[in-house]
Write a protein that holds these residues in place. Structure first.
Motif, PDB file in Angstrom:
ATOM      1  N   ALA A 104      21.544  24.826  57.802  1.00  0.00           N
ATOM      2  CA  ALA A 104      22.358  24.539  56.619  1.00  0.00           C
ATOM      3  C   ALA A 104      21.566  24.678  55.328  1.00  0.00           C
ATOM      4  O   ALA A 104      22.140  24.877  54.262  1.00  0.00           O
ATOM      5  N   THR A 105      20.256  24.565  55.423  1.00  0.00           N
ATOM      6  CA  THR A 105      19.416  24.608  54.231  1.00  0.00           C
ATOM      7  C   THR A 105      18.352  25.690  54.371  1.00  0.00           C
ATOM      8  O   THR A 105      18.178  26.278  55.429  1.00  0.00           O
ATOM      9  N   THR A 106      17.616  25.921  53.291  1.00  0.00           N
ATOM     10  CA  THR A 106      16.600  26.960  53.274  1.00  0.00           C
ATOM     11  C   THR A 106      15.217  26.362  53.480  1.00  0.00           C
ATOM     12  O   THR A 106      14.967  25.202  53.145  1.00  0.00           O
ATOM     13  N   PHE A 107      14.296  27.182  53.996  1.00  0.00           N
ATOM     14  CA  PHE A 107      12.965  26.690  54.348  1.00  0.00           C
ATOM     15  C   PHE A 107      11.845  27.631  53.906  1.00  0.00           C
ATOM     16  O   PHE A 107      10.712  27.471  54.338  1.00  0.00           O
ATOM     17  N   ALA A 108      12.135  28.576  53.022  1.00  0.00           N
ATOM     18  CA  ALA A 108      11.105  29.484  52.522  1.00  0.00           C
ATOM     19  C   ALA A 108      10.449  28.875  51.285  1.00  0.00           C
ATOM     20  O   ALA A 108      10.493  29.434  50.189  1.00  0.00           O
ATOM     21  N   ASP A 109       9.839  27.723  51.472  1.00  0.00           N
ATOM     22  CA  ASP A 109       9.304  26.954  50.349  1.00  0.00           C
ATOM     23  C   ASP A 109       7.787  26.828  50.376  1.00  0.00           C
ATOM     24  O   ASP A 109       7.206  26.058  49.607  1.00  0.00           O
ATOM     25  N   GLY A 110       7.130  27.561  51.266  1.00  0.00           N
ATOM     26  CA  GLY A 110       5.682  27.507  51.338  1.00  0.00           C
ATOM     27  C   GLY A 110       5.133  26.264  52.007  1.00  0.00           C
ATOM     28  O   GLY A 110       3.923  26.014  51.953  1.00  0.00           O
ATOM     29  N   ARG A 111       5.984  25.486  52.645  1.00  0.00           N
ATOM     30  CA  ARG A 111       5.563  24.280  53.352  1.00  0.00           C
ATOM     31  C   ARG A 111       5.725  24.484  54.850  1.00  0.00           C
ATOM     32  O   ARG A 111       6.493  25.325  55.312  1.00  0.00           O
ATOM     33  N   TRP A 112       5.022  23.638  55.608  1.00  0.00           N
ATOM     34  CA  TRP A 112       5.142  23.702  57.057  1.00  0.00           C
ATOM     35  C   TRP A 112       6.461  23.099  57.518  1.00  0.00           C
ATOM     36  O   TRP A 112       6.869  22.043  57.057  1.00  0.00           O
ATOM     37  N   HIS A 113       7.112  23.801  58.443  1.00  0.00           N
ATOM     38  CA  HIS A 113       8.334  23.327  59.094  1.00  0.00           C
ATOM     39  C   HIS A 113       8.241  23.673  60.575  1.00  0.00           C
ATOM     40  O   HIS A 113       7.515  24.584  60.969  1.00  0.00           O
ATOM     41  N   GLN A 114       9.012  22.963  61.386  1.00  0.00           N
ATOM     42  CA  GLN A 114       9.070  23.240  62.812  1.00  0.00           C
ATOM     43  C   GLN A 114      10.511  23.450  63.223  1.00  0.00           C
ATOM     44  O   GLN A 114      11.375  22.623  62.933  1.00  0.00           O
ATOM     45  N   PHE A 115      10.791  24.569  63.878  1.00  0.00           N
ATOM     46  CA  PHE A 115      12.110  24.753  64.472  1.00  0.00           C
ATOM     47  C   PHE A 115      12.026  24.536  65.966  1.00  0.00           C
ATOM     48  O   PHE A 115      10.995  24.774  66.593  1.00  0.00           O
ATOM     49  N   THR A 116      13.116  24.102  66.553  1.00  0.00           N
ATOM     50  CA  THR A 116      13.287  24.069  68.004  1.00  0.00           C
ATOM     51  C   THR A 116      14.660  24.626  68.313  1.00  0.00           C
ATOM     52  O   THR A 116      15.665  24.121  67.795  1.00  0.00           O
ATOM     53  N   ALA A 117      14.714  25.680  69.097  1.00  0.00           N
ATOM     54  CA  ALA A 117      15.970  26.295  69.504  1.00  0.00           C
ATOM     55  C   ALA A 117      16.187  26.017  70.982  1.00  0.00           C
ATOM     56  O   ALA A 117      15.284  26.232  71.792  1.00  0.00           O
ATOM     57  N   THR A 118      17.368  25.527  71.335  1.00  0.00           N
ATOM     58  CA  THR A 118      17.662  25.185  72.728  1.00  0.00           C
ATOM     59  C   THR A 118      18.961  25.841  73.170  1.00  0.00           C
ATOM     60  O   THR A 118      19.862  26.090  72.363  1.00  0.00           O
ATOM     61  N   TYR A 119      19.046  26.110  74.475  1.00  0.00           N
ATOM     62  CA  TYR A 119      20.267  26.659  75.047  1.00  0.00           C
ATOM     63  C   TYR A 119      20.443  26.114  76.444  1.00  0.00           C
ATOM     64  O   TYR A 119      19.499  26.085  77.240  1.00  0.00           O
TER      65      TYR A 119
END
Length: 206
Positions: A176-191
């Motif tokens: 829903a939001t953007t994450f190209a901000d030069g900070r560390w983020h973690q995604f987790t994709a599940t199925y």
């Protein structure tokens, strides 16, 4: 097929992936969040406790990427890859790609299950997006379009998208939001059971 990005980011690969060879795209940087300053083994033990099919610590100073999962699945570096770089978390290290020819891939095909989770840390300021993690029948990541699957990528507006193959087409979900901000983020994709979920920094996005 793993799609190219025109900027660099930082990615860690500590989770199970793939029907074939998990790859990271050129123009992204692969990071290890292996250790913390106070308890160097805590992160590694936590990852191994989940019995991942593939786990790369990415803390080598050079040479092959050692597999740290129970399967021992190793990775390889190709092209412009600099190992032993500054970490995302103190006590670890990183692998930086040159933005052109460098990438990291599994040394051999990997097995998988229908249900899965895959996770990565990333950091970027891109305005044109690009793939963070994906699968391909080819070790180069440049396989036929019908072979790509389980792709997580950043769109041009900085949102994270997760694509799961459904026959000859893809199902997509997006943050829903953007994450190209030069900070560390973690995604987790599940199925699993036909349901896709995408988390970023522990928050359910879609």
């Amino acid at each position: 097929r793993v799609m190219p990005s025109s900027t660099r980011s930082d990615v860690v690969l500590p989770a199970p992936f793939g029907p074939s060879r998990p790859t990271t795209c050129p123009r992204w940087t692969v990071k290890s969040t292996e250790d913390t300053a106070t308890n160097p083994s805590a992160y590694s033990n936590s990852v191994r406790g989940n019995a991942p099919s593939t786990y790369w610590r990415l803390d080598e100073a050079g040479g092959p990427v050692v597999g740290s999962s129970t399967s021992g699945a190793e990775g390889i570096t190709v092209g412009g890859v600099s190992q032993g770089q500054a970490p995302a978390v103190l006590g670890g290290s990183s692998v930086t790609l040159d933005g052109s020819t460098g990438y990291v891939a599994a040394a051999s095909p990997t097995t998988h299950t229908d249900s899965y989770s895959q996770t990565a840390y990333f950091k970027t300021t891109t305005r044109v997006g690009g793939t963070i993690m994906g699968y391909s029948p080819d070790q180069t990541g440049a396989g036929p379009a019908t072979g790509s699957d389980r792709v997580v990528f950043m769109e041009n507006d900085g949102k994270i998208a997760f694509a799961q193959r459904a026959g000859t087409r893809f199902a997509f979900i997006r943050s829903a939001t953007t994450f190209a901000d030069g900070r560390w983020h973690q995604f987790t994709a599940t199925y699993g059971a036909g349901i896709m979920n995408l988390y970023v920094d522990g928050d359910l996005q879609a």
